[in-house]
Design a protein around this motif. Structure first.
Motif, short mmCIF file in Angstrom:
data_model
loop_
_atom_site.label_atom_id
_atom_site.label_comp_id
_atom_site.label_asym_id
_atom_site.label_seq_id
_atom_site.Cartn_x
_atom_site.Cartn_y
_atom_site.Cartn_z
N GLY A 1 61.04 82.25 50.16
CA GLY A 1 60.93 81.43 51.24
C GLY A 1 59.48 80.49 50.50
N SER A 2 58.94 80.87 48.95
CA SER A 2 57.55 80.19 49.04
C SER A 2 57.53 80.33 47.31
CB SER A 2 56.58 81.12 49.19
OG SER A 2 56.52 82.09 49.25
N THR B 1 56.19 76.32 49.80
CA THR B 1 56.88 77.25 51.34
C THR B 1 58.14 76.01 51.41
OG1 THR B 1 55.94 76.22 53.06
CG2 THR B 1 54.62 78.24 51.33
N ASP B 2 59.27 76.65 52.58
CA ASP B 2 59.91 76.73 52.88
C ASP B 2 59.42 75.23 53.85
OD1 ASP B 2 61.74 78.21 52.12
OD2 ASP B 2 61.85 79.50 53.72
#
Lengths: 645, 226
Positions: free
Chosen positions: A200-201, A216-217
């Motif tokens: 996610g990052s 990040t997302d």
């Protein structure tokens, strides 16, 4: 007056409830008013029916027996030893005669404490007040919630303290293969890298591998998808910079603080802790949550994703840590058991899925037949805290005779795999071999109905024993209508065969609770002493079995947990509300004791020595025995059990 | 204002001593049940074992009335030392400038005789305690204590009878163990008085079972052995 002597009396009193709840100054005053007496064996301290004097007693050394005399019959009520108080009638109700007789059992040194010094404290001090109401009344209602400062279970339980904060001080396991990209990477490329690594990052690094930013997302969502920035722009345009960094070798608690302070979810770990050195890893808030183990939903999510028995086993071990923490914090047992049951059931379900997939890979397809995996016994009652035995069974829909063998073979294979995984996770096979891979307990719906009828219509010792295990089934996986039909069948058969309930009720009387504890012993109603307490047989089973038979008799369906059963009974039988509430509390207390003892000794907690308990714990446990005894009286009357004796 | 003992300055006899003596004018009835008798269990800590030369550091006592010890009626005094022998401090734990409030020797004796009245004095090796008190009284122009006394060692030997072998230890520690009396910090006058009091109650209860019923019987126990 002598300070030294007052202080000695004080030193003794402060170790024992309810005096341990009293402030030092107040207790000193009380100690200064104590009178010391010495009495030889057989000496009667007071007689039932006598009017009490202006003081009550504490045993300093020796032992005192309390009797109830009724029509020349002496009934032993309790034995008091060092630190026990007795003769508290004048404290509780004025001008009422003693209801018991106190006789010295072993030469005793006794402290007399004037009631005048105590009545005020009794009403102003919560701990003391509660102590008196709980030790005097038969009730166990509100067993520990009121002790705000002093936790009953805490006093000697340093073993829990050891690893209680483990997660907070543990050096966190960092992900030391962080996903990175350079500043000139296009946003879209970065997103593709993230997808590829399922993260996610992504950390933006310079040519020296120093971290300069993070995506990040959330950034992609908020800055790109919204149209604010185009996907072909460079990552530099949307990255958060500078990044928050930290050294390796910090605790999870430190990292969490940094996250909270900076309102961020990721921390870069670098060689020297600054952003001017080489990136070695990244820690996310999620990593910390997992480490904390204080998040049951993490376990459940992880079990759902677990790929093999090994992973499930790890999760179950970590769940045990969560259990410790909950017990330590005195979280309500109903909540704890709900969480632990959910974790156990999820592990159970995942084990089934793993085996189904495994069988499929070996060319054995799942059959087009309705079936259901059933948890039995304590798991079925949703009250399995520790990993005790596994009890389970399998039911499948009625099928044509020619299909039967093939279907049964498949389910036996399935059950065998599941039973093995559960064993690996620490759920041992039960001695009675009540597991689904046993052909006797992997049956079609009609076979189950037949089986139940056999138990209900021709009850013997073995039949009743099986009933106590099988009647608490709970569907875990598969088609839940099948177990529903099983339940309906049981109720209709019992309706035709009421005498079966008498057998069940009689079984619930097999093991009456002991009377009390005395020093390192249990005291039986006969006055006999035993040094080991079987909490399962002497307290839990009578409660579980009693609840089951009462619920069956009251035709209450669909409630499996013993605590909930008593709560429901309290609702439908208001005339016995108080007793049922006490029983519900009693079960909560004994479950907690068993779990604590089990964690302490790393076993199933079933047997322990009363000497391991402190005074308050013994008192609480003793208070559970009284309602159990009353329950057994109710069962005896209601199911006409005198004739069996 | 209660400086009734004018130390060595005159031959005046202090008031409290006269008051004490008056109590003994009346003859004590010894033919009473033990439970009706009144006892003071006494322990004196001194800076040495020579009653003639050494000084009282502290006095602890409890009263036994009706087989009962009331903490509120216990006695504990620490005496301010003019002569101080540091060598003995470790045994007794009484420091010259310790936390305990100290009174003068005169004040302590006055309080003691007022506390004692004509109670039967009980103690472990009580002869020493009484003699050091008597020595101290003498310095203030008073006579010897007139109280009847009982020694728990003698009572113990009587209880044991033939089982007692000459030379067996009769220390308070040993007897406390034998009679299962828990002792926290020993060598403190009041603490020892309490332990001795409990020991006395236990021994007397056992002697009662052998027909020692009256105070006279109990005092005779001592005489036969002496």
């Amino acid at each position: 007056m002598s300070n030294t002597i007052t202080h000695r009396i004080y030193d003794f009193l402060k170790e024992h409830p309810p005096f341990n709840f009293i402030s030092k100054n107040e207790l000193h005053k009380i100690a200064g008013q104590v009178s010391v007496i010495y009495l030889e064996n057989g000496k009667v301290i007071f007689q039932q029916g006598e009017n009490p004097p202006e003081y009550f007693y504490v045993v300093r050394d020796g032992a005192v027996q309390l009797y109830n005399e009724f029509k020349a019959e002496k009934v032993l009520i309790d034995v008091c030893d060092e630190g026990d108080i007795f003769g508290i009638r004048p404290l509780v109700s004025k001008d009422q005669p003693y209801t018991l007789t106190a006789v010295v059992l072993e030469e005793a040194l006794i402290y007399k404490i004037p009631t005048s010094s105590f009545t005020k404290i009794m009403h102003s001090n919560k701990g003391v007040e509660h102590y008196f109401s709980s030790s005097f009344a038969a009730g166990v209602r509100n067993p520990y919630a009121k002790f705000s400062k002093q936790r009953i279970f805490d006093q000697e339980d340093d073993y829990l303290r050891e690893d209680f904060n483990l997660s907070e001080v543990q050096t966190i396991q960092i992900n030391n293969n962080p996903v990175t990209c350079s500043v000139k990477t296009k946003i879209q490329e970065a997103a593709i890298i993230m997808r590829k690594h399922k993260v996610g990052s992504i950390i933006v690094v310079d040519e020296r591998f120093h971290p300069i930013g993070i995506i990040t997302d959330r950034d992609l969502r908020n800055k790109v998808v919204t149209g604010d920035t185009c996907v072909t722009c460079e990552i530099e345009d949307i990255m958060s910079s500078p990044v928050i960094t930290s050294r390796d070798e910090v605790t999870a608690a430190d990292l969490q603080l940094v996250m909270i302070k900076n309102n961020i979810h990721h921390i870069c770990i670098t060689q020297d802790g600054t952003n001017k050195s080489k990136l070695i890893g990244i820690v996310s808030e999620h990593d910390i949550l997992v480490l904390h183990g204080n998040n049951p939903s993490v376990f459940i999510r992880e079990s759902k994703r677990a790929k093999d028995a090994d992973k499930l086993k790890q999760i179950r071990y970590r769940a045990e840590r969560l259990l410790k923490k909950y017990l330590k914090q005195e979280v309500s047992i109903s909540y704890i058991s709900r969480i632990m049951t959910e974790i156990n059931n999820t592990i159970n379900r995942r084990a089934i899925e793993i085996v189904i997939a495994d069988l499929l890979s070996k060319g054995k397809e799942i059959l087009n037949v309705k079936w259901c995996w059933l948890a039995l016994g304590s798991q079925g009652r949703e009250e399995q805290l520790l990993r005790s035995d596994q009890d389970n069974a399998l039911v499948f829909a009625d099928v044509d005779e020619q299909e039967y063998d093939g279907i049964k073979e498949y389910f036996l294979l399935l059950a065998d795999g599941v039973n093995k995984i559960l064993t690996e996770c620490g759920f041992d096979f039960c001695p009675a071999n009540v597991i689904a891979r046993n052909p006797k307990w992997c049956l079609s719906l009609s076979q189950w109905k037949e089986q139940f009828d056999k138990w209900i219509y021709t009850p013997g010792a073995k039949e009743v024993m099986y009933s106590t295990i099988f009647f608490d089934f709970n569907p875990v996986y598969g088609d839940f209508e099948l177990p529903e039909k099983m339940s309906e069948h049981i109720f209709s058969s019992i309706k035709n065969q009421q005498s079966f309930l008498s057998f069940l009720a009689r079984n619930a009387l097999e093991n009456p609770p002991p009377l009390s504890f005395f020093r390192g012993f249990m005291v039986e109603h006969t006055g006999e002493h035993k040094d080991q307490f079987d909490i399962k047989a002497r307290a839990m089973m009578p409660l579980v079995d009693g609840a089951r038979v009462l619920v069956l008799a009251a035709k209450i369906k669909g409630i499996n947990s013993t605590i909930k059963r008593y709560d429901k009974l309290a609702e439908v039988e208001p005339e016995n509300k108080e007793l049922y509430e006490q029983l519900s509390d009693a079960y909560e207390i004994v479950m907690r004791f068993r779990a604590m003892q089990g964690l302490k000794h790393k076993n199933n907690g079933r047997y322990f020595r009363p000497e391991e308990l402190n005074k308050m714990q013994r008192l609480m446990l003793r208070n559970c025995f009284r309602p159990i005894k009353e329950l057994q009286t109710i069962l005896t009357v209601r199911f006409n059990l005198k004739m069996f004796r | 204002m209660f400086n009734l003992f004018k130390q060595n300055s005159s031959n005046e006899i202090p008031d409290c001593w006269n008051k004490y003596l008056k109590i003994f004018n009346e003859k004590q009835n010894l033919n009473i049940p033990i439970s009706d008798a009144k006892f003071v269990v006494l322990d004196v800590e001194s800076n040495g074992l020579d009653a003639k030369k050494d000084k009282i550091l502290s006095i602890g006592a409890v009263k036994i009335i009706n087989n009962q010890i009331d903490v509120s009626n216990s006695f504990e005094l620490f005496i301010d030392q003019s002569e101080f022998n540091p060598e003995n401090v470790p045994i007794h734990g009484i420091l010259k400038n310790g936390n305990n409030i100290k009174v003068s020797e005169q004040e302590a004796l006055k309080k003691l005789v007022e506390y004692l009245e004509d109670y039967i004095i009980v103690g472990h090796s009580i002869v020493f305690d009484i003699s050091i008190i008597n020595q101290t009284l003498k310095r203030y122009n008073c006579g010897k204590l007139l109280n009847k006394s009982l020694d728990t060692i003698n009572l113990y030997q009587r209880l044991k009878g033939a089982d007692y072998k000459f030379g067996d230890s009769t220390s308070l520690d040993k007897l406390s163990d034998e009679f299962k009396i828990s002792q926290s910090d020993r060598h403190n006058a009041a603490g020892d008085a309490l332990i001795t009091g409990i020991l006395f109650l236990k021994i007397v209860t056992r002697l009662k079972q052998r027909g020692v019923n009256t105070l006279n019987d109990l005092l005779r126990v001592k005489k036969t052995l002496l």
